[in-house]
Design a protein around this motif. Structure first.
Motif, PDB file in Angstrom:
ATOM      1  N   LYS A  15     -44.139  36.119  13.030  1.00  0.00           N
ATOM      2  CA  LYS A  15     -45.163  35.073  12.927  1.00  0.00           C
ATOM      3  C   LYS A  15     -45.534  34.831  11.466  1.00  0.00           C
ATOM      4  CE  LYS A  15     -47.246  36.057  17.452  1.00  0.00           C
ATOM      5  NZ  LYS A  15     -48.462  36.522  18.162  1.00  0.00           N
TER       6      LYS A  15
ATOM      7  N   GLN B  41     -41.793  25.909  14.402  1.00  0.00           N
ATOM      8  CA  GLN B  41     -41.596  26.350  15.774  1.00  0.00           C
ATOM      9  C   GLN B  41     -40.229  25.881  16.254  1.00  0.00           C
ATOM     10  OE1 GLN B  41     -44.352  24.937  18.835  1.00  0.00           O
ATOM     11  NE2 GLN B  41     -44.348  26.981  19.731  1.00  0.00           N
TER      12      GLN B  41
ATOM     13  N   SER C  65     -40.336  29.052  20.615  1.00  0.00           N
ATOM     14  CA  SER C  65     -40.687  30.275  19.882  1.00  0.00           C
ATOM     15  C   SER C  65     -42.166  30.259  19.562  1.00  0.00           C
ATOM     16  CB  SER C  65     -39.865  30.365  18.590  1.00  0.00           C
ATOM     17  OG  SER C  65     -40.310  29.381  17.662  1.00  0.00           O
ATOM     18  N   HIS C  66     -42.666  31.385  19.049  1.00  0.00           N
ATOM     19  CA  HIS C  66     -44.033  31.376  18.536  1.00  0.00           C
ATOM     20  C   HIS C  66     -44.055  30.648  17.199  1.00  0.00           C
ATOM     21  CE1 HIS C  66     -42.597  35.539  17.141  1.00  0.00           C
ATOM     22  NE2 HIS C  66     -42.431  34.714  16.129  1.00  0.00           N
ATOM     23  N   ASN C  67     -45.245  30.370  16.689  1.00  0.00           N
ATOM     24  CA  ASN C  67     -45.376  29.700  15.397  1.00  0.00           C
ATOM     25  C   ASN C  67     -44.957  30.664  14.289  1.00  0.00           C
ATOM     26  OD1 ASN C  67     -46.305  27.342  16.544  1.00  0.00           O
ATOM     27  ND2 ASN C  67     -48.469  27.939  16.397  1.00  0.00           N
TER      28      ASN C  67
ATOM     29  N   GLN D 205     -44.314  28.597  29.654  1.00  0.00           N
ATOM     30  CA  GLN D 205     -44.872  29.275  28.474  1.00  0.00           C
ATOM     31  C   GLN D 205     -46.311  29.668  28.763  1.00  0.00           C
ATOM     32  OE1 GLN D 205     -43.235  26.069  27.845  1.00  0.00           O
ATOM     33  NE2 GLN D 205     -41.369  27.294  27.578  1.00  0.00           N
TER      34      GLN D 205
ATOM     35  N   ASN E 283     -49.658  31.121  26.907  1.00  0.00           N
ATOM     36  CA  ASN E 283     -50.279  31.306  25.598  1.00  0.00           C
ATOM     37  C   ASN E 283     -51.641  31.932  25.794  1.00  0.00           C
ATOM     38  OD1 ASN E 283     -51.632  30.974  23.096  1.00  0.00           O
ATOM     39  ND2 ASN E 283     -50.228  29.302  22.562  1.00  0.00           N
TER      40      ASN E 283
ATOM     41  N   SER F  41     -54.893  33.539  23.677  1.00  0.00           N
ATOM     42  CA  SER F  41     -55.414  33.520  22.308  1.00  0.00           C
ATOM     43  C   SER F  41     -56.898  33.802  22.292  1.00  0.00           C
ATOM     44  CB  SER F  41     -55.120  32.161  21.650  1.00  0.00           C
ATOM     45  OG  SER F  41     -55.768  31.106  22.360  1.00  0.00           O
TER      46      SER F  41
ATOM     47  N   TYR G  65     -52.922  35.398  18.848  1.00  0.00           N
ATOM     48  CA  TYR G  65     -52.428  34.805  20.082  1.00  0.00           C
ATOM     49  C   TYR G  65     -51.148  35.511  20.493  1.00  0.00           C
ATOM     50  CZ  TYR G  65     -48.724  32.331  17.575  1.00  0.00           C
ATOM     51  OH  TYR G  65     -47.613  32.034  16.834  1.00  0.00           O
TER      52      TYR G  65
ATOM     53  N   LEU H 136     -47.575  34.439  22.814  1.00  0.00           N
ATOM     54  CA  LEU H 136     -46.815  33.384  23.449  1.00  0.00           C
ATOM     55  C   LEU H 136     -45.584  34.005  24.080  1.00  0.00           C
ATOM     56  CD1 LEU H 136     -46.324  30.343  24.014  1.00  0.00           C
ATOM     57  CD2 LEU H 136     -45.034  30.284  21.857  1.00  0.00           C
TER      58      LEU H 136
END
Length: 1330
Positions: A45, A112, A124-126, A433, A435, A437, A442, A444
């Protein structure tokens, strides 16, 4: 509403229980099944990049079909094709950003990755791309920009006992830099409970001491990401002691103190950090919590920690920086609360409370959502259960789109963190997905739902064999796949019933477990997978092995030093498993020492020492299990005894035969007393009472640590065994014999060896072999079946059986024909194995033909080459050995060497068709013929042919003597060469003078006619040494030279003296002179001895002995011995074959030697000796002529002496007219205490030493060696002459200082005189010349 929630929760529980097994399906093992995308690899990340390298953002995914990839940047689509610096790897979503043309900071953003195929979309995650601050620091370093402030830091001056904080304030870094303090020498500054570094890098002093004064407190920051180190400007600290300063300055300020402040006194602790009585700290779950308390005070305070609301955590807690920092790793919610740090010294204590709050970013409770594989009409649940502080929120998306904006699906129901699928249908496959947070982060996660209809499959390989140790658990796999989920059942062997209940346990993944496997559980197992689409069977096997156990463990031993220790470790194991044994010493490998001998069931340590004591562990391993046992070995000193008696060991006892088989038996025994010397070996012997009663034979040896032996036996032997023990003293007496062990007769196991065939006559074949021994016969009636047949002829084997023999003769065979042979052993119980075929030939006969086309080619005067055509093989009538060339010298081609030589033979290999004849005599006629020969003998000769050798260079003249020595001439006489090797065409004489330093002068050359044997050389220099070289020549050129040296006569007196000395014996001079023999008569008569004209001369290289020789013997050597030597001393010999002169080296100077020549013929012929020659080697070899003995020189010296005497008388008369010498004034003025008055007895001046000036007098003449030569008289005026340290002035006074007599005299400085040189000086010069 509440009722609906309860129904939903109940449905979720039921579905979870029903679908538990569907979550573990190994989809990766199946090929060809459709599958939505799954992200398999992605960058972190927070991605800190290195701006010096390309940026690589990872994104890998799998699926069927393979997914395609796209990216978003800061939430919007990132068109990769529009950016020339960005490329995507093929078959991958990984981005590579080339920053060689752009700065890296323009690519700092949030990325992403999106992977999609026809069955769904995964994201994908950020990925947050940031550039490390450390690289900005590195850039500043490279450009020279300062990172720390470069302003000058003011020196710190502080009173002793006060507290001090040195700030570091390093540049910010991502990740933060590592801080440490060092001095100018890059040595870390010492830290303690008084001085320590805080978490922010500052250096704290609870109180300062005088030794804290220094000017190189330097703070360093190391940035791990860039691997660079930056330093701050040094800080200077000066610690002052006010009492000492006041005492020192009081004298200058009227006894008043310079510093009026009171000295620092002891004080109770106060906290430097943190400030106040309390503080707070927040930390995230799973991170590291660090709290620090640093206090000042005098004496130095001690820090302690406690938790107000309970005990300090027991796990992950540590104290750093001398208890000033409390560190807790992997923090959990239970670590929240109030922590108290206490600073305490002798004057009191201080407290500070830190309130710790633990927050938590979202974290999974039971793991992320798992993929679902469902059949049409089935139900399923996706669960996204996570926790955090504060409580996180959960949002769902399908194929990357918010669930609210996704297409509706009647089978799907979203309830907070759960999605429930009911009666799902084909077409509902997708990627969901989840998520989760909160304020601190977060989570994911992607999870697909794949709707498939697949018959059952078993993924475990068929016929797989499982092995397990008895009484251990057995796990038999049955990995399966199918949609709907198949049902698994197990059967064993005949499949009579399903395996359920004790002792079987069936797991949800299909694995069958047997808690304690027994031998009855071994066998074939069948796994059956069923669903509504089909059935699948798989067969596997279970083998139950016996456990590996150490039956006899090594026992505790106390062993004396230098004895041998045997640690036994006997093992029982399953016969199908192969065990390996290893040993450890003190849980480590055995030392690499040859004294440690590891056997199959024991460890032997030879010559035990103290270092061998310890715990030894025997470890036995198989592929399934292992066992071990340990023992302690103690080494003690040998018990001292008055005298250790070493004797032969006692004989072994209790011989026992076990494990008796047809051809082997096990023999065991009990060793006897060693008698203080360890047994090294046991020798096992046997007696064959059937064949060799009363004879004992050695059978085998075993090490002294063994008491058993497995003996391999032969058939038809009546064995009786006995054992002997061997130690360092010797063998013991034999043990008592064992019982007789009889082996049954059998057919022979082997055939005779060494089979060969050869002929003794031209028409027979002898077949021989090495017979078998009685031990090898294996039974009664031993005999041999002999078989033969011609090779390369299609014929049958002819055989005959013989007994008590090792050869058989076949008669009437063709001459030299190849045969194949076999000899087979036979006894009354059968025949031996098929024998190997040997090869041989029938008998040979003499060759019947001679080589043809024989010819000779003369290569040079001493070498000829003979050529011939090989004889056909059939005419050789045997195995060709080679060719022989017979050759002999018929005569020489000149009249001087007419005699004939005996025949010589040269042998050449059978594959040769030519050969060379070396060492021939030049200018000679030779005859030769060639013959072939085989093992039987020579064939007929070829027709005799002849060849002549050309002329060669002659040998050296036989002798060279010097006669008629005169002042300027001498006569040389010589004899022609013994080996003329042709017609002598003349002689060449060369000569040159030799000076006193052995340097050779110009060479003169003189050509002489062939019939000349003497020459007189006129116009030579008198008293000069000459060296002469005389060589003969033919048309082929000159041969080697004979040398001689002589000295021309100096004068008539010396000539007379030489005549007298010649009459008395040999003359010895200061340099070697050739002995002058009397002139020989013109007609020479050869004596009975074959040696003549034996002469000698002594040179620098040694004594040169020359002679003439005309005898037939070829072995010639020189013998010499010291004259008047004792009887036990032997003659020294030196071989001189083929030469007529030799140089004897290594003779001792000043001694005389008796020299003689010896010719040796065959062993039955007498030796021929020459007359003995007496050779004297001078003690000192000098070529200088002593002119002091010459008459003309003595007359010259007398005339000079008379002239000097007249000059002295005139000089003294002139000096007496000039007045007194000022010597007295000179002596009175001199104050040297070592000055000595004139001696009255010899009228000489005493010694006077001048140590002040050693410069030479101007105009003085000093010999080149710096010394003045003087005679034995002490009152010589030479000491005061011009060559000394003084000279006369015009008025007759001395210039300079007197000087004492010494081996090396220093000249004194004086004025240069215009008078003529002193006569005394002239005398000195003459003496030096002489």
């Amino acid at each position: 509403m509440e009722r609906r929630r309860m129904d939903t929760a109940l449905l979720v529980v039921l579905l979870m229980g029903h679908l538990a097994t569907a979550l573990e399906v190994p989809l990766d093992l199946l090929e060809g099944l459709p599958q939505p995308p799954t992200i398999t690899h992605q960058s972190p990340k927070d991605y800190i990049i290195d701006p010096r390298e390309n940026i690589v953002i990872h994104c890998e995914a799998k699926g069927k079909p393979h997914p395609s990839f796209s990216w978003t940047r800061n939430g919007t689509h990132f068109d990769i094709d529009q950016d020339p610096n960005v490329t995507m790897k093929p078959h991958s979503g990984t981005l590579v950003v080339d920053i060689s043309r752009e700065k890296a900071d323009i690519y700092e953003a949030v990325y992403q990755c999106i992977a999609r195929n026809i069955h769904g979309t995964a994201v994908s995650h950020n990925i947050v791309i940031r550039q490390s601050i450390a690289f900005s620091i590195l850039r500043a370093l490279l450009t020279g920009s300062p990172l720390w402030s470069k302003e000058k830091i003011k020196p710190v001056v502080i009173q002793e006992g006060g507290s001090l904080v040195l700030p570091c304030e390093p540049p910010a870094g991502l990740p933060p830099p590592i801080i440490f303090w060092m001095d100018n020498n890059f040595q870390r500054l010492p830290q303690s409970s008084r001085v320590s570094q805080s978490l922010n890098g500052d250096l704290y002093f609870s109180n300062v001491l005088l030794e804290d004064s220094r000017n190189d407190y330097i703070c360093y920051a190391r940035f791990p990401h860039t691997r660079t180190i930056q330093q701050k400007q040094p800080i200077s600290v000066t610690v002052l002691n006010l009492d000492a300063i006041n005492d020192t300055m009081a004298a200058f300020y009227n006894d008043t103190d310079l510093f009026s402040e009171d000295p620092v006194e002891e004080r109770r602790p106060t906290f430097l950090i943190p400030s106040g009585s309390s503080s707070s700290k927040m930390v995230l779950r799973g991170q590291v919590l660090e709290m620090e308390c640093i206090a000042e005070g005098l004496p130095t305070p001690e820090i302690s920690w406690s938790k107000v609301s309970g005990e300090l955590p027991s796990k992950g807690t540590s104290f750093l920086h001398y208890q000033k920092t409390l560190r807790i790793v992997n923090v959990s919610e239970s670590d929240a609360g109030d922590y108290r740090c206490t600073a305490r010294n002798q004057l009191g204590s201080e407290h500070h409370t830190i309130h710790v709050t633990v927050k938590a970013a979202p974290y999974w409770i039971s793991g992320p959502p798992r993929n679902l594989v469902l059949a049409p009409g089935e139900n399923g649940v996706l669960t996204c259960r996570a926790s955090g502080t504060p409580k996180p929120s959960v949002t769902w998306a399908m194929n990357g789109i918010s669930i609210e904006n996704s297409p509706k699906d009647l089978s799907r129901n979203v309830e907070d963190d759960t999605i429930i699928f009911t009666d799902i249908q084909t077409g509902s496959s997708a990627v969901y997905q989840c998520n989760v947070s909160n304020d601190h982060g977060y989570l994911l996660s992607n999870a697909f739902v794949n709707v498939l209809s697949e018959p059952p499959r078993v993924l475990t390989p068929s016929n797989k064999v499982y092995q397990v140790i008895k009484n251990h658990p057995a796990l038999i796999d049955c990995a399966f796949f199918g949609s709907p989920i198949p049902k698994i059942t197990w059967f064993k062997d005949s499949r009579s019933s399903t395996l359920v209940g004790d002792p079987y346990i069936l797991h949800d993944n299909g694995t069958l477990e047997i808690h304690k496997a027994q031998a009855r559980n071994a066998g074939k197992y069948t796994c059956v997978a069923r669903n509504n689409l089909g059935i699948y069977e798989n067969h596997v096997y279970l083998e139950v092995k016996e456990p590996t156990r150490i039956l006899k463990q090594p026992e505790y031993k106390v062993i004396q030093r230098y004895k041998s220790a045997v640690l036994e470790c006997k093992v029982k194991h399953d016969p199908t498993l192969v065990p390996t044994m290893s040993w450890l010493k003190d849980d480590d490998e055995l030392p690499d020492d040859e004294r440690f001998v590891v056997d199959s069931d024991s460890l032997t340590i030879m010559d035990v020492t103290e270092s061998d004591a310890g715990v030894y562990t025997c470890i036995v391993n198989t592929t399934l299990d292992h066992d071990s046992a340990s023992v302690e070995l103690t080494v003690v000193e040998a018990t001292p005894t008055p005298a250790v008696v070493y004797e032969r060991p006692d004989p072994p006892t209790d011989l026992e035969l076990t494990d008796q088989k047809k051809r082997s038996v096990q023999l065991t025994w009990t060793p006897g007393d060693e008698h203080n010397s360890p047994i090294q070996n046991f020798l096992i012997q046997y007696e064959d009472s059937l064949h060799h009663r009363g004879y004992w034979h050695n059978l085998t040896e075993v090490p002294g640590t063994k008491t058993t032996a497995h003996l391999k036996l032969s058939a038809y032997i009546h064995y009786t065994f006995r054992v002997l023990a061997l130690n360092a003293v010797g063998f013991s007496r034999p043990s008592s014999p064992s019982k007789i062990y009889k082996t049954e007769p059998a057919a022979p196991d082997e055939n005779p060896t060494g089979v060969q065939g050869f002929g003794t006559e031209h028409d027979n074949l002898v077949i021989s072999w090495t017979p078998l021994s009685g031990l090898q016969s294996n039974g009664p009636g031993l005999r041999y079946r002999v078989m033969w047949r011609q090779k390369a002829v299609d014929s049958d084997w002819t055989s005959v059986t013989v007994a008590n023999n090792s050869r058989f003769v076949v008669s009437g065979t063709p001459t030299f024909v190849p045969y194949e042979l076999k000899v087979q052993a036979v006894n009354d119980h059968g025949v031996g194995p098929e024998p190997a075929i040997a090869h041989g030939f029938s008998g040979e006969d003499l060759p019947v033909a001679a080589p043809e086309m024989v010819q000779a080619v003369v290569l040079n005067s001493t070498l000829a080459e003979v050529h011939w055509e090989p004889v056909p093989h059939k005419l050789i009538r045997g195995q060709i050995k080679g060719y022989k060339v017979y050759y002999w010298k018929e005569r020489a081609l000149h009249k001087h060497n007419p005699h004939q030589m005996e025949k010589q033979i040269l042998t050449f290999g059978g594959n040769h068709s030519h050969g060379r004849l070396p060492a021939l005599h030049p200018f000679s006629l030779y005859s030769f013929n060639v013959r072939v020969y085989n093992g039987k003998g020579d064939g007929p000769p070829s027709p005799t042919q002849q060849f002549s050798t050309p002329e060669g260079v002659p040998g050296a003249p036989t002798s060279l003597v010097v006669t008629n020595l005169n002042l300027d001439s001498l006569t040389l006489e010589w004899s022609p060469p013994h080996d003329r090797n042709g017609r002598i065409t003349g002689y060449t004489l060369k000569y040159q003078p030799v000076n006193n330093s052995n340097e050779l002068g110009t060479v003169e050359e003189l050509a002489l006619l062939a019939n000349e044997t003497s020459v007189t050389l006129p116009n030579l220099k008198y008293s000069t040494r000459y060296k002469f070289y005389l060589s003969a020549k033919t048309v082929r050129g000159p041969g080697p030279a004979i040398t001689e040296e002589a000295v021309t006569v100096m004068d008539e007196a010396l000539m007379s003296q030489l005549d007298v000395d010649g009459a008395e014996g040999s003359t010895q001079t200061s340099h070697p002179i050739a002995r002058l023999p009397p002139r020989r008569p013109p007609h020479k008569v050869w004596p009975v001895s074959p040696f003549g004209n034996v002469s000698s001369s002594v040179g620098e290289d040694g004594a040169v002995i020359s002679w003439e020789y005309w005898g037939p013997e070829k072995t010639i050597y020189v013998e010499y011995i010291v004259e008047n030597s004792e009887g036990e001393e032997e003659w020294q010999k030196e071989l001189v074959n083929g030469s007529q002169n030799v140089v004897l080296k290594g003779l001792q100077g000043g001694r005389s030697y008796r020299v003689r020549l010896v010719a040796k013929g065959h062993h039955d012929q007498p030796l021929h000796h020459s007359k003995e020659l007496l050779v004297t080697v001078p003690a000192v070899a000098s070529r200088q002529v002593d002119i002091a003995t010459q008459g003309w020189f003595i007359g010259l010296m007398c005339a000079i002496a008379l002239l000097i005497l007249i000059l002295l008388i005139i000089c003294f008369i002139q000096r007496n007219k000039g007045g007194k010498y000022p010597v007295k004034e000179k002596e009175d003025a001199h104050t040297d205490p070592e000055f000595q008055p004139m001696k009255e007895d010899d009228c000489t001046f005493g010694e006077y030493s001048d140590n002040e000036d050693h410069k030479p007098l101007k105009g003085s003449r000093t010999p080149s060696n710096g010394t003045v030569k003087r005679d034995d008289s002490d009152d010589s005026l030479v000491d005061y002459g011009e060559g000394g340290e003084g000279q006369f002035n015009e008025d007759g006074s001395f210039i300079g200082q007197y000087s004492g007599k010494s081996g090396s005299r220093d000249t004194a400085e004086g004025h240069e005189s215009s008078e003529a040189p002193s006569p005394i000086n002239a005398m000195n010069s003459l003496n030096s010349f002489v």
